[in-house]
Design a protein around this motif. Structure first.
Motif, short mmCIF file in Angstrom:
data_model
loop_
_atom_site.label_atom_id
_atom_site.label_comp_id
_atom_site.label_asym_id
_atom_site.label_seq_id
_atom_site.Cartn_x
_atom_site.Cartn_y
_atom_site.Cartn_z
N ALA A 17 0.64 45.05 32.40
CA ALA A 17 0.79 45.85 33.61
C ALA A 17 1.78 45.18 34.54
N HIS A 18 2.41 46.00 35.38
CA HIS A 18 3.39 45.46 36.33
C HIS A 18 3.37 46.30 37.61
N THR A 19 3.41 45.60 38.74
CA THR A 19 3.51 46.28 40.03
C THR A 19 4.97 46.27 40.48
N PHE A 20 5.51 47.44 40.73
CA PHE A 20 6.91 47.57 41.11
C PHE A 20 7.05 47.46 42.62
N THR A 21 7.60 46.35 43.08
CA THR A 21 7.80 46.18 44.52
C THR A 21 9.09 46.88 44.95
N ALA A 22 9.17 47.17 46.25
CA ALA A 22 10.39 47.80 46.77
C ALA A 22 11.61 46.92 46.50
N ASP A 23 11.46 45.61 46.66
CA ASP A 23 12.58 44.70 46.42
C ASP A 23 13.07 44.78 44.98
N GLN A 24 12.13 44.74 44.04
CA GLN A 24 12.50 44.81 42.63
C GLN A 24 13.19 46.14 42.32
N ILE A 25 12.64 47.20 42.86
CA ILE A 25 13.20 48.54 42.61
C ILE A 25 14.64 48.61 43.10
N LYS A 26 14.88 48.09 44.30
CA LYS A 26 16.22 48.16 44.87
C LYS A 26 17.18 47.24 44.13
N ARG A 27 16.68 46.09 43.70
CA ARG A 27 17.56 45.14 43.00
C ARG A 27 18.01 45.70 41.65
N PHE A 28 17.05 46.22 40.88
CA PHE A 28 17.42 46.79 39.57
C PHE A 28 18.39 47.96 39.77
N ALA A 29 18.04 48.84 40.72
CA ALA A 29 18.84 50.05 40.91
C ALA A 29 20.25 49.71 41.42
N SER A 30 20.36 48.71 42.27
CA SER A 30 21.68 48.34 42.76
C SER A 30 22.58 47.93 41.60
N ALA A 31 22.00 47.28 40.61
CA ALA A 31 22.79 46.82 39.47
C ALA A 31 23.06 47.92 38.45
N TYR A 32 22.08 48.81 38.23
CA TYR A 32 22.19 49.69 37.07
C TYR A 32 21.98 51.17 37.33
N ASP A 33 21.46 51.54 38.48
CA ASP A 33 21.17 52.96 38.72
C ASP A 33 21.21 53.22 40.23
N PRO A 34 22.42 53.06 40.80
CA PRO A 34 22.54 53.05 42.27
C PRO A 34 22.48 54.45 42.89
N GLN A 35 21.42 55.18 42.61
CA GLN A 35 21.19 56.45 43.28
C GLN A 35 20.36 56.16 44.54
N PRO A 36 20.67 56.87 45.64
CA PRO A 36 20.07 56.50 46.94
C PRO A 36 18.54 56.47 46.92
N PHE A 37 17.90 57.35 46.13
CA PHE A 37 16.43 57.36 46.13
C PHE A 37 15.84 56.15 45.40
N HIS A 38 16.71 55.35 44.77
CA HIS A 38 16.24 54.10 44.15
C HIS A 38 16.67 52.86 44.96
N THR A 39 17.56 53.05 45.93
CA THR A 39 18.12 51.87 46.61
C THR A 39 17.85 51.84 48.11
N ASN A 40 17.33 52.93 48.66
CA ASN A 40 17.23 52.99 50.13
C ASN A 40 16.04 53.88 50.53
N GLU A 41 15.14 53.32 51.32
CA GLU A 41 13.92 54.05 51.69
C GLU A 41 14.20 55.35 52.45
N GLU A 42 15.16 55.27 53.39
CA GLU A 42 15.41 56.47 54.20
C GLU A 42 16.03 57.59 53.38
#
Lengths: 167, 167
Positions: A17-42
């Motif tokens: 099991a793994h808990t996805f933190t906001a930081d991890q989500i944004k870090r992965f997405a910035s590198a590989y899937d930079p869509q705004p709903f993965h990189t920015n809360e607003e």
């Protein structure tokens, strides 16, 4: 690793099991899937997702890490008792990869696999193909991701399988 | 983004190219696929791959990054001329993901997509489903990875599509 013959259709394995933190989500997405709903809360709040959620590829990459660790643990356990080990070949691919629900920041995904098919390889003597259906469920038990993976595993019947030819 | 109606079966799109360096391969694999043939040259030399090669998930993640950048470029080009834009929904999943050849350190993979099917969504009025087959070829023109992705795209026929319900 166990040999091909020891995999049985219907057997299940907890992958972890793994808990996805906001930081991890944004870090992965910035590198590989930079869509705004993965990189920015607003931006995520205004998107069809409604809040920050993990890239689908992130939810797969985390499964892969847990899966590899599980295999490596099994190899070490078998080494410790001197058990003969099967070679694991490359994965020829995946099928029916489905992202069923968003994985939001803070969600914990628990991955479980079930062997759904085993067959001796026709093209690669000495090897068998094991197909495993994996489901990742969130903390409410809802399915968030599912896919079927195929992997070559050495057969016990032969002392040493010929090397796999790629491609 | 273009509307659903503007996607035609058979149309092709260049997604971009990427050279996988040994450093990138080891960094991705250390985080998400820590198998020795992805993280260590010497271990890779002794493996069935024969040399350091990228995690299959790495070759997909790089495609995703190139794909997202291409979509974002298209959005900006359309914004610049004031063209109305379609919403892009989530991807319901992937099929027939195949790793056909290892991607070795130094290999350059060029990704190209072809629209293979379009259909109006029955369950989600106002949306269409576009299926795209993507192939990644190495510098020798050999297929290294292929998969079919499905994605929801807003239809032009309606002024504003209802929000997608996840799950």
């Amino acid at each position: 690793m166990r040999f091909f013959e020891e995999f049985e259709v219907g057997e299940r394995r907890q992958i972890g099991a793994h808990t996805f933190t906001a930081d991890q989500i944004k870090r992965f997405a910035s590198a590989y899937d930079p869509q705004p709903f993965h990189t920015n809360e607003e931006a995520a709040a205004k998107s069809h997702f409604g809040q920050l959620c993990a890239s689908g590829w992130h939810t797969l990459a985390v499964w892969m890490r847990l899966n590899v660790r599980g295999m490596q643990d099994e190899v070490r356990r078998m080494q410790a008792v001197g058990a003969p080990q099967a070679k694991v070949g490359p994965s020829p691919g995946f099928d029916q990869l489905k992202w069923l629900r968003p994985v939001y920041a803070g969600d914990t995904i628990t991955y479980e696999s079930e062997v759904v098919a085993t067959r001796e390889s026709r093209s690669r003597p000495g090897w068998g193909l094991v197909s495993m259906r994996t489901i990742g469920r969130n903390q409410s038990g809802e399915e968030a991701i599912s896919f079927t993976a195929h992997v070559f595993i050495e057969r016990r019947a032969v002392a040493s399988a010929p090397a796999l030819e790629e491609g």
